[in-house]
Write a protein that holds these residues in place. Sequence first.
Motif, PDB file in Angstrom:
ATOM      1  N   GLY A 238      81.093  66.003 159.526  1.00 34.86           N
ATOM      2  CA  GLY A 238      80.901  66.737 160.771  1.00 34.86           C
ATOM      3  C   GLY A 238      81.016  65.860 161.992  1.00 34.86           C
ATOM      4  O   GLY A 238      81.412  64.693 161.913  1.00 34.86           O
ATOM      5  N   ILE A 239      80.641  66.435 163.121  1.00 38.17           N
ATOM      6  CA  ILE A 239      80.706  65.734 164.392  1.00 38.17           C
ATOM      7  C   ILE A 239      79.496  66.132 165.232  1.00 38.17           C
ATOM      8  O   ILE A 239      79.013  67.269 165.134  1.00 38.17           O
ATOM      9  CB  ILE A 239      82.023  66.057 165.140  1.00 38.17           C
ATOM     10  CG1 ILE A 239      82.186  65.151 166.359  1.00 38.17           C
ATOM     11  CG2 ILE A 239      82.092  67.540 165.519  1.00 38.17           C
ATOM     12  CD1 ILE A 239      83.592  65.191 166.953  1.00 38.17           C
ATOM     13  N   GLY A 240      78.982  65.192 166.020  1.00 39.09           N
ATOM     14  CA  GLY A 240      77.795  65.462 166.801  1.00 39.09           C
ATOM     15  C   GLY A 240      77.905  64.955 168.224  1.00 39.09           C
ATOM     16  O   GLY A 240      78.748  64.104 168.540  1.00 39.09           O
ATOM     17  N   ILE A 241      77.034  65.484 169.072  1.00 36.97           N
ATOM     18  CA  ILE A 241      76.962  65.060 170.466  1.00 36.97           C
ATOM     19  C   ILE A 241      75.499  64.862 170.832  1.00 36.97           C
ATOM     20  O   ILE A 241      74.631  65.620 170.401  1.00 36.97           O
ATOM     21  CB  ILE A 241      77.623  66.108 171.403  1.00 36.97           C
ATOM     22  CG1 ILE A 241      77.554  65.633 172.865  1.00 36.97           C
ATOM     23  CG2 ILE A 241      76.981  67.472 171.246  1.00 36.97           C
ATOM     24  CD1 ILE A 241      78.316  66.540 173.819  1.00 36.97           C
ATOM     25  N   SER A 242      75.225  63.825 171.582  1.00 43.73           N
ATOM     26  CA  SER A 242      73.873  63.548 172.063  1.00 43.73           C
ATOM     27  C   SER A 242      73.956  63.266 173.556  1.00 43.73           C
ATOM     28  O   SER A 242      74.735  62.412 173.993  1.00 43.73           O
ATOM     29  CB  SER A 242      73.275  62.337 171.325  1.00 43.73           C
ATOM     30  OG  SER A 242      71.961  62.080 171.764  1.00 43.73           O
ATOM     31  N   ALA A 243      73.170  63.994 174.351  1.00 40.51           N
ATOM     32  CA  ALA A 243      73.229  63.858 175.804  1.00 40.51           C
ATOM     33  C   ALA A 243      71.833  63.760 176.394  1.00 40.51           C
ATOM     34  O   ALA A 243      70.886  64.367 175.881  1.00 40.51           O
ATOM     35  CB  ALA A 243      73.971  65.043 176.422  1.00 40.51           C
ATOM     36  N   ASN A 244      71.713  62.998 177.463  1.00 38.85           N
ATOM     37  CA  ASN A 244      70.432  62.815 178.145  1.00 38.85           C
ATOM     38  C   ASN A 244      70.615  62.962 179.650  1.00 38.85           C
ATOM     39  O   ASN A 244      71.545  62.397 180.230  1.00 38.85           O
ATOM     40  CB  ASN A 244      69.868  61.421 177.861  1.00 38.85           C
ATOM     41  CG  ASN A 244      69.519  61.224 176.404  1.00 38.85           C
ATOM     42  OD1 ASN A 244      68.445  61.582 175.954  1.00 38.85           O
ATOM     43  ND2 ASN A 244      70.450  60.651 175.645  1.00 38.85           N
ATOM     44  N   TYR A 245      69.722  63.739 180.261  1.00 38.44           N
ATOM     45  CA  TYR A 245      69.734  63.903 181.712  1.00 38.44           C
ATOM     46  C   TYR A 245      68.388  63.461 182.266  1.00 38.44           C
ATOM     47  O   TYR A 245      67.334  63.964 181.849  1.00 38.44           O
ATOM     48  CB  TYR A 245      70.003  65.359 182.089  1.00 38.44           C
ATOM     49  CG  TYR A 245      69.879  65.623 183.582  1.00 38.44           C
ATOM     50  CD1 TYR A 245      70.772  65.041 184.476  1.00 38.44           C
ATOM     51  CD2 TYR A 245      68.865  66.435 184.070  1.00 38.44           C
ATOM     52  CE1 TYR A 245      70.656  65.258 185.839  1.00 38.44           C
ATOM     53  CE2 TYR A 245      68.745  66.669 185.430  1.00 38.44           C
ATOM     54  CZ  TYR A 245      69.639  66.076 186.317  1.00 38.44           C
ATOM     55  OH  TYR A 245      69.512  66.289 187.658  1.00 38.44           O
ATOM     56  N   PHE A 246      68.413  62.495 183.178  1.00 44.52           N
ATOM     57  CA  PHE A 246      67.199  61.988 183.803  1.00 44.52           C
ATOM     58  C   PHE A 246      66.882  62.850 185.027  1.00 44.52           C
ATOM     59  O   PHE A 246      67.497  62.694 186.086  1.00 44.52           O
ATOM     60  CB  PHE A 246      67.376  60.525 184.213  1.00 44.52           C
ATOM     61  CG  PHE A 246      67.226  59.558 183.076  1.00 44.52           C
ATOM     62  CD1 PHE A 246      66.043  58.866 182.879  1.00 44.52           C
ATOM     63  CD2 PHE A 246      68.275  59.340 182.187  1.00 44.52           C
ATOM     64  CE1 PHE A 246      65.896  57.984 181.835  1.00 44.52           C
ATOM     65  CE2 PHE A 246      68.139  58.454 181.131  1.00 44.52           C
ATOM     66  CZ  PHE A 246      66.945  57.765 180.953  1.00 44.52           C
ATOM     67  N   VAL A 247      65.920  63.760 184.869  1.00 45.96           N
ATOM     68  CA  VAL A 247      65.473  64.575 185.995  1.00 45.96           C
ATOM     69  C   VAL A 247      64.846  63.675 187.052  1.00 45.96           C
ATOM     70  O   VAL A 247      65.067  63.830 188.252  1.00 45.96           O
ATOM     71  CB  VAL A 247      64.468  65.636 185.520  1.00 45.96           C
ATOM     72  CG1 VAL A 247      64.009  66.504 186.694  1.00 45.96           C
ATOM     73  CG2 VAL A 247      65.081  66.500 184.428  1.00 45.96           C
ATOM     74  N   THR A 248      64.031  62.722 186.587  1.00 48.52           N
ATOM     75  CA  THR A 248      63.469  61.640 187.399  1.00 48.52           C
ATOM     76  C   THR A 248      63.595  60.381 186.542  1.00 48.52           C
ATOM     77  O   THR A 248      64.013  60.459 185.384  1.00 48.52           O
ATOM     78  CB  THR A 248      61.982  61.893 187.736  1.00 48.52           C
ATOM     79  OG1 THR A 248      61.192  61.691 186.543  1.00 48.52           O
ATOM     80  CG2 THR A 248      61.756  63.302 188.264  1.00 48.52           C
ATOM     81  N   PRO A 249      63.245  59.192 187.075  1.00 47.64           N
ATOM     82  CA  PRO A 249      63.307  57.996 186.222  1.00 47.64           C
ATOM     83  C   PRO A 249      62.429  58.084 184.975  1.00 47.64           C
ATOM     84  O   PRO A 249      62.623  57.300 184.043  1.00 47.64           O
ATOM     85  CB  PRO A 249      62.818  56.888 187.168  1.00 47.64           C
ATOM     86  CG  PRO A 249      63.197  57.369 188.531  1.00 47.64           C
ATOM     87  CD  PRO A 249      62.972  58.842 188.483  1.00 47.64           C
TER      88      PRO A 249
END
Length: 288
Positions: A238-249
Amino acid sequence: MNRFSELLGSRKPIWLLAPFAVTCSATPARAQTPSPLAEWQYSSGIQLQRLFEPKIPTWQVELGLGTQFAPAAPGLNRYRIQGGPGIDIRYKNRFFLSTGEGLGVNLFSFRHISFGTAISYDLGRSPHVDGEALNGLGTIHPAPELKVFATTVLTEGFPLTIRVDIRKQFGASFGYIGDVGAYMPMPGSSKTFSWFLGPTVTLADARYMNTYFGVSHAQAASSKYHYYHAHGGFRSAGIGISANYFVTPHVIINLNAAYERLLGSAAKSPITQTVNEGVVSLSALYKF
């Protein structure tokens, strides 16, 4: 030369800024085996942090809550939503406690390569997770796993990260299962957003495959399925994606998603309702 090639060819690509490289990934407590999420998705960015950060903090702590939408059991059509805590604690680039990776230690860790071991877990399978579909097959009880893993990054200019792991169950199937995966930071990342993408292949021995996908003579007599002996080998790809968004530090929104296709004996099993599986995991974390 296209824009992506220019980024790869530059001395310090903008999508490899330090704030991006140090991003960790924590997932909900119930995101462990047997989930379509790849093993690398529980620790995306950790090896890159060792490569790009001159000094790693003594303590790195991320705590929060998350939810996951995933199959009720491998090969079943029914999906369910589960929630739980998100925990990722790391000490001196040596010890870690994570809801995704388990409790472990990096036996040795360098800029380009690391090797370690951990105690993780398999959640097993209840015969009631999909109505009457698994009636007569019995319960696969949760079991601890001993995991050995290795991670390496090719180069700073081309930071393809390769991760290999093998897990031995002490309970459930008493078998072996392991992954070979690779992932890479993707263009478009910044100080507040980062994402990784990569494929994974999962293999398992006959004991593991028969526990989850086989049908014994006793099970065939008490269920609607015919006898089926599953062989070891490829379980899925399979294939995967991992994402992160910093709302604040300190506040992070983490998204993991993956697709996998069952292969070999897992795909041919009479228990399997579908060979295509997906999972989406969303967490809100506080980084101390």
